[in-house]
Scaffold this motif. Sequence first.
Motif, PDB file in Angstrom:
ATOM      1  N   ARG A 134       0.827  -1.213   0.000  1.00  0.00           N
ATOM      2  CA  ARG A 134       0.000   0.000   0.000  1.00  0.00           C
ATOM      3  C   ARG A 134       0.860   1.261   0.000  1.00  0.00           C
ATOM      4  N   GLU A 135       1.918   1.274   0.788  1.00  0.00           N
ATOM      5  CA  GLU A 135       2.800   2.440   0.807  1.00  0.00           C
ATOM      6  C   GLU A 135       3.490   2.635  -0.541  1.00  0.00           C
ATOM      7  N   HIS A 136       3.848   1.523  -1.174  1.00  0.00           N
ATOM      8  CA  HIS A 136       4.470   1.635  -2.498  1.00  0.00           C
ATOM      9  C   HIS A 136       3.492   2.239  -3.503  1.00  0.00           C
ATOM     10  N   LEU A 137       2.239   1.791  -3.479  1.00  0.00           N
ATOM     11  CA  LEU A 137       1.247   2.343  -4.408  1.00  0.00           C
ATOM     12  C   LEU A 137       0.953   3.805  -4.096  1.00  0.00           C
ATOM     13  N   ALA A 138       0.900   4.159  -2.815  1.00  0.00           N
ATOM     14  CA  ALA A 138       0.643   5.554  -2.459  1.00  0.00           C
ATOM     15  C   ALA A 138       1.772   6.458  -2.934  1.00  0.00           C
ATOM     16  N   THR A 139       3.016   6.012  -2.791  1.00  0.00           N
ATOM     17  CA  THR A 139       4.147   6.807  -3.277  1.00  0.00           C
ATOM     18  C   THR A 139       4.106   6.970  -4.791  1.00  0.00           C
ATOM     19  N   LYS A 140       3.781   5.904  -5.475  1.00  0.00           N
ATOM     20  CA  LYS A 140       3.694   5.969  -6.935  1.00  0.00           C
ATOM     21  C   LYS A 140       2.547   6.861  -7.382  1.00  0.00           C
ATOM     22  N   HIS A 141       1.430   6.809  -6.653  1.00  0.00           N
ATOM     23  CA  HIS A 141       0.279   7.645  -7.012  1.00  0.00           C
ATOM     24  C   HIS A 141       0.588   9.123  -6.807  1.00  0.00           C
ATOM     25  N   ARG A 142       1.255   9.460  -5.716  1.00  0.00           N
ATOM     26  CA  ARG A 142       1.629  10.860  -5.488  1.00  0.00           C
ATOM     27  C   ARG A 142       2.611  11.341  -6.546  1.00  0.00           C
ATOM     28  N   HIS A 143       3.536  10.485  -6.941  1.00  0.00           N
ATOM     29  CA  HIS A 143       4.489  10.878  -7.978  1.00  0.00           C
ATOM     30  C   HIS A 143       3.781  11.166  -9.300  1.00  0.00           C
ATOM     31  N   GLN A 144       2.816  10.330  -9.661  1.00  0.00           N
ATOM     32  CA  GLN A 144       2.083  10.568 -10.906  1.00  0.00           C
ATOM     33  C   GLN A 144       1.212  11.816 -10.818  1.00  0.00           C
ATOM     34  N   GLU A 145       0.672  12.101  -9.644  1.00  0.00           N
ATOM     35  CA  GLU A 145      -0.105  13.338  -9.492  1.00  0.00           C
ATOM     36  C   GLU A 145       0.780  14.567  -9.672  1.00  0.00           C
ATOM     37  N   ARG A 146       2.009  14.509  -9.170  1.00  0.00           N
ATOM     38  CA  ARG A 146       2.925  15.636  -9.381  1.00  0.00           C
ATOM     39  C   ARG A 146       3.280  15.786 -10.862  1.00  0.00           C
ATOM     40  N   LEU A 147       3.422  14.662 -11.546  1.00  0.00           N
ATOM     41  CA  LEU A 147       3.698  14.750 -12.984  1.00  0.00           C
ATOM     42  C   LEU A 147       2.518  15.337 -13.742  1.00  0.00           C
ATOM     43  N   LEU A 148       1.299  14.954 -13.365  1.00  0.00           N
ATOM     44  CA  LEU A 148       0.105  15.488 -14.034  1.00  0.00           C
ATOM     45  C   LEU A 148      -0.067  16.971 -13.747  1.00  0.00           C
ATOM     46  N   ALA A 149       0.345  17.413 -12.559  1.00  0.00           N
ATOM     47  CA  ALA A 149       0.213  18.834 -12.242  1.00  0.00           C
ATOM     48  C   ALA A 149       1.102  19.699 -13.120  1.00  0.00           C
ATOM     49  N   GLY A 150       2.195  19.135 -13.615  1.00  0.00           N
ATOM     50  CA  GLY A 150       3.089  19.898 -14.474  1.00  0.00           C
ATOM     51  C   GLY A 150       2.820  19.733 -15.950  1.00  0.00           C
ATOM     52  N   MET A 151       1.745  19.045 -16.327  1.00  0.00           N
ATOM     53  CA  MET A 151       1.392  18.837 -17.728  1.00  0.00           C
ATOM     54  C   MET A 151       0.110  19.570 -18.073  1.00  0.00           C
ATOM     55  N   THR A 152      -0.118  19.683 -19.336  1.00  0.00           N
ATOM     56  CA  THR A 152      -1.361  20.231 -19.859  1.00  0.00           C
ATOM     57  C   THR A 152      -2.102  19.144 -20.629  1.00  0.00           C
ATOM     58  N   ALA A 153      -3.368  19.390 -20.890  1.00  0.00           N
ATOM     59  CA  ALA A 153      -4.166  18.393 -21.605  1.00  0.00           C
ATOM     60  C   ALA A 153      -3.678  18.180 -23.029  1.00  0.00           C
ATOM     61  N   ALA A 154      -2.950  19.151 -23.605  1.00  0.00           N
ATOM     62  CA  ALA A 154      -2.442  19.003 -24.971  1.00  0.00           C
ATOM     63  C   ALA A 154      -1.233  18.086 -25.049  1.00  0.00           C
ATOM     64  N   ASP A 155      -0.621  17.778 -23.926  1.00  0.00           N
ATOM     65  CA  ASP A 155       0.535  16.892 -23.924  1.00  0.00           C
ATOM     66  C   ASP A 155       0.097  15.484 -24.330  1.00  0.00           C
ATOM     67  N   PRO A 156       0.778  14.823 -25.260  1.00  0.00           N
ATOM     68  CA  PRO A 156       0.365  13.470 -25.678  1.00  0.00           C
ATOM     69  C   PRO A 156       0.481  12.437 -24.566  1.00  0.00           C
ATOM     70  N   ARG A 157       1.289  12.692 -23.558  1.00  0.00           N
ATOM     71  CA  ARG A 157       1.431  11.746 -22.456  1.00  0.00           C
ATOM     72  C   ARG A 157       0.371  11.936 -21.381  1.00  0.00           C
ATOM     73  N   PHE A 158      -0.439  12.998 -21.486  1.00  0.00           N
ATOM     74  CA  PHE A 158      -1.386  13.325 -20.420  1.00  0.00           C
ATOM     75  C   PHE A 158      -2.469  12.248 -20.279  1.00  0.00           C
ATOM     76  N   ALA A 159      -3.045  11.785 -21.382  1.00  0.00           N
ATOM     77  CA  ALA A 159      -4.139  10.805 -21.322  1.00  0.00           C
ATOM     78  C   ALA A 159      -3.660   9.471 -20.749  1.00  0.00           C
ATOM     79  N   GLN A 160      -2.517   9.007 -21.217  1.00  0.00           N
ATOM     80  CA  GLN A 160      -1.998   7.729 -20.732  1.00  0.00           C
ATOM     81  C   GLN A 160      -1.635   7.803 -19.255  1.00  0.00           C
ATOM     82  N   LEU A 161      -1.016   8.904 -18.837  1.00  0.00           N
ATOM     83  CA  LEU A 161      -0.645   9.047 -17.440  1.00  0.00           C
ATOM     84  C   LEU A 161      -1.881   9.190 -16.551  1.00  0.00           C
TER      85      LEU A 161
END
Length: 683
Positions: A328-355
Amino acid sequence: MSKLTATATCTAHAATVEKTGEVVSQPLLAQRVAWLTGLARELTAGIVAARWNTADLDALASGVGLDGRALPPKGWMAVRRLGWGMPPATGVYVCDRVARCAQEQAARALRLALHRRRLVAATVATWPGNSRARTDAEWDALRAVLPDGVTSAQIRNRTRQIATYLDERGAFPADLTDLEQPPASAAQIVLAAADRQLVTLERTGNHSARLRVRLPLIASPASGKDWAWHVLPIALPPTVPSEAKLCTPTLRVKDGRVRVDLPFQIPIGSAPATGHVTGLGFDWGLNTLLTGVTGRLTVDGRVIGDGRPLTYDASGISAKLHRLRAEREHLATKHRHQERLLAGMTAADPRFAQLTRACQSIGVEHERLCARIRHLNKALAWSAARWTVDQAVADGATVIYLEDLATLEARGRRGRPNARLSGQVRGQIVEAIRHLAAQNTIAVVTVPARGTSRYCPRCGDGTSRLRHSPAPDRLAERGWAWASCPVCGLSCDRDRAAAERILARGLLGQHATRTDHATGARTIGKVVEGNVARARRPAKPTRAARRARRTRTDLHPRPAARDRSKRRPTPKRPARTAKNPANNPANNPVTTSIDQVNSADDWQTSSRVPDRRTVPAPVPGAPGAGQRPAGHAPKPGRREPYRTGHVRNSHRRTGFHHAKATPVLVLAKHGGGPQQATPARIT
């Protein structure tokens, strides 16, 4: 006689519109209940946010309404007498009974805030010189201004909260409103504040009930026509007895299903607070989840135990929970990391939908893992509680003494999985023990935990300190599990010694038992020390002993002389030989008859099973392979689930169903009641 109130969580799978007979499916029913709880939640949040200030909290604490009359105990009546009504949104019609339920929930939240407010005010007024270590005088000053029933854990938590605020702002908080934000409102509706104009409940059988409730037909009802009566059939769980009285439930939506939190009351006997003679004492341990002893209080004021330890070892489930928590801690860390990555992207980024899809998938998996941990903790808590109460019933005990959780705090050794397990489920176990013990008219009392594992229970004076070592054969080393006393020579398990001291504190200090009238919890705040003697029960003569006495024969006859002949391989002679070498067919090359070989009485045979298979196992599917040996056959297209030569033993796997616990043994009857520990031999 008194009443025991419990709550059973039921599920409403479908409903029927009473007027039209329309069958409402589960998704549609969940949607309409969500609309109802959403309307009540908006009203509750509006009232709490509007009254989250010093003046309104002072008015509620005064207990007097605008008309000068005292505020009633019911929350919704107190809110209306203070004039704190909150109208719904413009264009939305909400009946008066729904508003009443929302006001009841808001009043409960605000009254809980008043209790925290008194704690904060008392802590600030008596702020110590060192917030981490108060002196005796500072403790006395704080206790003098605190309300009754405040635990040390609550004082410690509020002290840390105020210290954090002081470090950040450089000043003390003026009120609770400066220290905390308005409490959040749950998405539920408390139907207990309503009457028959909104809800009715009827029991239709031993395991079924019918709930009638008015639900909105649309998200924003504009008039009374947008509301309709719905009939919800409810299946009652086996924990609700047929003689139980059903109370008005609370509705909420979870995981797309309508949850009905149904309170019920059953009549029970009243357990006395004092006057106990036989009791059980349990210690919260790290090696084992629960360790207990049984003892009784004699006429001369001595505590005598029967010398039999009771243990509930949850190390297997602890390992499983440790693995689940790490995942659970591993998944929570990974989820927070992906949320930080999404915060720095825009919807026009091709990686946004997959992430985004990956982040949502991990979030769902994290919620499922949290649910597994919660369910496992709950199952473990009720299993340990049932085992504890069964031990008390079997021994004829009228009271169970536990360590006060408010005086416990995890210090050191936090890396051990069983330590983290005990810290999570202890509160659930205590509540489950109180519930099950009340059904059997057994009192549950908590005693102070400080010093129970430090001093000797046999000396009983509170001055003989125990020496802790890893094992009884390593007393010179420093350890944890084993305890020995240099004064009286006591040598036993550490948790067992602590359980004996807990039992002595409870039986000797039961005159100082205090009962919280709000919750019914009983506790002993005064520490009374005393030694615990161990007595053995008188053993009854066995059937063999009675037969030997009747026939006048020796109960334990001398065994026959040992046969010195060679019957098994030895290191010097690994091969078997016959008694008479001349009769050994292997030494006579002329003998070729099978009958002569098998008929030799002098040849020694053995029924020992060989350690290894003499021939290899047949390959599955091969021609002429024959039948596969007994075991788990692998499915077609799948690899063998275990390695060759490895035997899968279900009793060796870690899991909840294999928790190690002392069996429940009912003592022999004497005059219709359980036999008490008779001091035949006191040590």
